[in-house]
Scaffold this motif. Structure first.
Motif, mmCIF file in Angstrom:
data_model
loop_
_atom_site.group_PDB
_atom_site.id
_atom_site.type_symbol
_atom_site.label_atom_id
_atom_site.label_comp_id
_atom_site.label_asym_id
_atom_site.label_seq_id
_atom_site.Cartn_x
_atom_site.Cartn_y
_atom_site.Cartn_z
ATOM 1 N N UNK A 199 29.615 -24.153 51.607
ATOM 2 C CA UNK A 199 27.970 -24.758 52.492
ATOM 3 C C UNK A 199 28.452 -24.529 53.938
ATOM 4 N N UNK A 200 27.161 -25.420 53.982
ATOM 5 C CA UNK A 200 26.096 -25.022 55.100
ATOM 6 C C UNK A 200 25.833 -25.625 55.858
ATOM 7 N N UNK A 201 26.138 -26.569 56.846
ATOM 8 C CA UNK A 201 26.108 -28.085 57.846
ATOM 9 C C UNK A 201 24.600 -27.476 58.187
ATOM 10 N N UNK A 202 23.587 -28.408 57.872
ATOM 11 C CA UNK A 202 21.851 -28.351 58.603
ATOM 12 C C UNK A 202 21.975 -29.871 58.574
ATOM 13 N N UNK A 203 20.737 -30.409 59.151
ATOM 14 C CA UNK A 203 20.429 -31.855 59.586
ATOM 15 C C UNK A 203 18.809 -31.403 59.374
ATOM 16 N N UNK A 204 17.943 -31.643 57.709
ATOM 17 C CA UNK A 204 16.783 -31.378 57.524
ATOM 18 C C UNK A 204 16.034 -32.480 56.929
ATOM 19 N N UNK A 205 14.836 -32.929 57.128
ATOM 20 C CA UNK A 205 14.088 -33.454 56.551
ATOM 21 C C UNK A 205 12.844 -33.107 55.284
ATOM 22 N N UNK A 206 13.062 -33.593 54.469
ATOM 23 C CA UNK A 206 13.108 -33.709 52.933
ATOM 24 C C UNK A 206 12.405 -34.826 52.304
ATOM 25 N N UNK A 207 11.757 -34.541 51.351
ATOM 26 C CA UNK A 207 11.226 -35.661 50.542
ATOM 27 C C UNK A 207 12.219 -35.695 49.054
ATOM 28 N N UNK A 208 12.300 -36.739 48.551
ATOM 29 C CA UNK A 208 12.875 -36.931 47.023
ATOM 30 C C UNK A 208 12.225 -37.713 46.205
ATOM 31 N N UNK A 209 11.969 -37.327 44.525
ATOM 32 C CA UNK A 209 11.472 -37.874 44.049
ATOM 33 C C UNK A 209 12.197 -38.214 42.897
ATOM 34 N N UNK A 210 12.540 -39.357 41.884
ATOM 35 C CA UNK A 210 13.322 -39.821 40.946
ATOM 36 C C UNK A 210 12.227 -39.351 39.895
ATOM 37 N N UNK A 211 12.361 -37.908 38.643
ATOM 38 C CA UNK A 211 11.648 -37.967 37.897
ATOM 39 C C UNK A 211 11.625 -39.393 36.739
ATOM 40 N N UNK A 212 10.089 -39.413 36.655
ATOM 41 C CA UNK A 212 9.655 -40.628 36.182
ATOM 42 C C UNK A 212 9.304 -41.785 36.907
ATOM 43 N N UNK A 213 9.443 -41.463 39.038
ATOM 44 C CA UNK A 213 9.057 -42.534 38.855
ATOM 45 C C UNK A 213 8.114 -42.282 39.849
ATOM 46 N N UNK A 214 7.569 -43.154 40.779
ATOM 47 C CA UNK A 214 6.138 -42.381 41.012
ATOM 48 C C UNK A 214 5.792 -42.690 42.657
ATOM 49 N N UNK A 215 6.678 -42.605 43.836
ATOM 50 C CA UNK A 215 6.818 -43.085 44.529
ATOM 51 C C UNK A 215 8.165 -42.439 45.394
ATOM 52 N N UNK A 216 7.511 -40.964 45.512
ATOM 53 C CA UNK A 216 8.817 -39.978 47.072
ATOM 54 C C UNK A 216 9.241 -40.515 47.834
ATOM 55 N N UNK A 217 10.696 -40.486 48.376
ATOM 56 C CA UNK A 217 10.897 -42.014 49.619
ATOM 57 C C UNK A 217 11.561 -40.316 50.153
ATOM 58 N N UNK A 218 11.390 -40.664 51.862
ATOM 59 C CA UNK A 218 12.520 -39.694 52.497
ATOM 60 C C UNK A 218 13.970 -39.527 52.601
ATOM 61 N N UNK A 219 13.806 -38.432 52.795
ATOM 62 C CA UNK A 219 15.576 -38.349 52.781
ATOM 63 C C UNK A 219 16.124 -36.600 54.087
ATOM 64 N N UNK A 220 17.225 -36.687 53.915
ATOM 65 C CA UNK A 220 17.715 -35.599 55.118
ATOM 66 C C UNK A 220 19.157 -34.815 54.317
ATOM 67 N N UNK A 221 19.048 -33.476 54.525
ATOM 68 C CA UNK A 221 19.206 -32.716 53.785
ATOM 69 C C UNK A 221 20.418 -32.779 54.916
ATOM 70 N N UNK A 222 22.017 -32.500 54.727
ATOM 71 C CA UNK A 222 23.231 -33.105 55.394
ATOM 72 C C UNK A 222 24.022 -31.115 55.501
ATOM 73 N N UNK A 223 23.804 -30.666 54.023
ATOM 74 C CA UNK A 223 24.483 -29.388 53.713
ATOM 75 C C UNK A 223 23.550 -28.746 52.222
ATOM 76 N N UNK A 224 24.164 -27.550 52.249
ATOM 77 C CA UNK A 224 23.756 -27.286 50.941
ATOM 78 C C UNK A 224 24.626 -25.871 50.995
ATOM 79 N N UNK A 225 24.645 -25.509 49.498
ATOM 80 C CA UNK A 225 24.763 -24.473 49.192
ATOM 81 C C UNK A 225 24.123 -23.617 47.929
ATOM 82 N N UNK A 226 24.550 -21.956 47.500
ATOM 83 C CA UNK A 226 24.026 -21.946 46.852
ATOM 84 C C UNK A 226 23.665 -22.775 44.830
#
Length: 94
Positions: free
Chosen positions: A8-35
């Motif tokens: 895992x690599x720690x980061x702080x990146x803004x992103x947008x989250x959409x739930x499949x089947x719902x129409x309103x994406x919302x903001x989120x933050x990516x706090x860490x990621x891996x492959x």
């Protein structure tokens, strides 16, 4: 003891989250990621096994949509398993 397939690599990146089947994406933050996935901080209530899309705007490449499934729900956020492995290799997080 927690075991992970990928580092895992720690980061702080803004992103947008959409739930499949719902129409309103919302903001989120990516706090860490891996492959294999990413960990998001979000105010959107999510449940395990829910399918989502995370839209990111990395520097130097076109916006990316990461399709995935919620595999962990905690007080501080949610863990998303990416549909495509090694999705992060082409991104410049700088």
């Amino acid at each position: 003891m927690e075991r992970r397939w990928h580092q895992r690599i720690e980061i702080d990146v803004p992103a947008t989250l959409a739930i499949n089947g719902k129409h309103r994406p919302g903001p989120c933050r990516i706090r860490n990621f891996s492959a294999g996935g990413l960990f998001l901080e979000t105010a959107v209530p999510l449940e395990r096994n829910q399918f989502v899309e995370v839209l990111i705007h990395p520097h130097g490449v076109s916006p990316r949509v990461i399709d995935g499934m919620v595999v962990h729900v905690g007080d501080s956020g949610v863990g998303i398993e990416a549909e495509t492995r090694f999705w992060s290799q082409a991104l410049n997080w700088a």
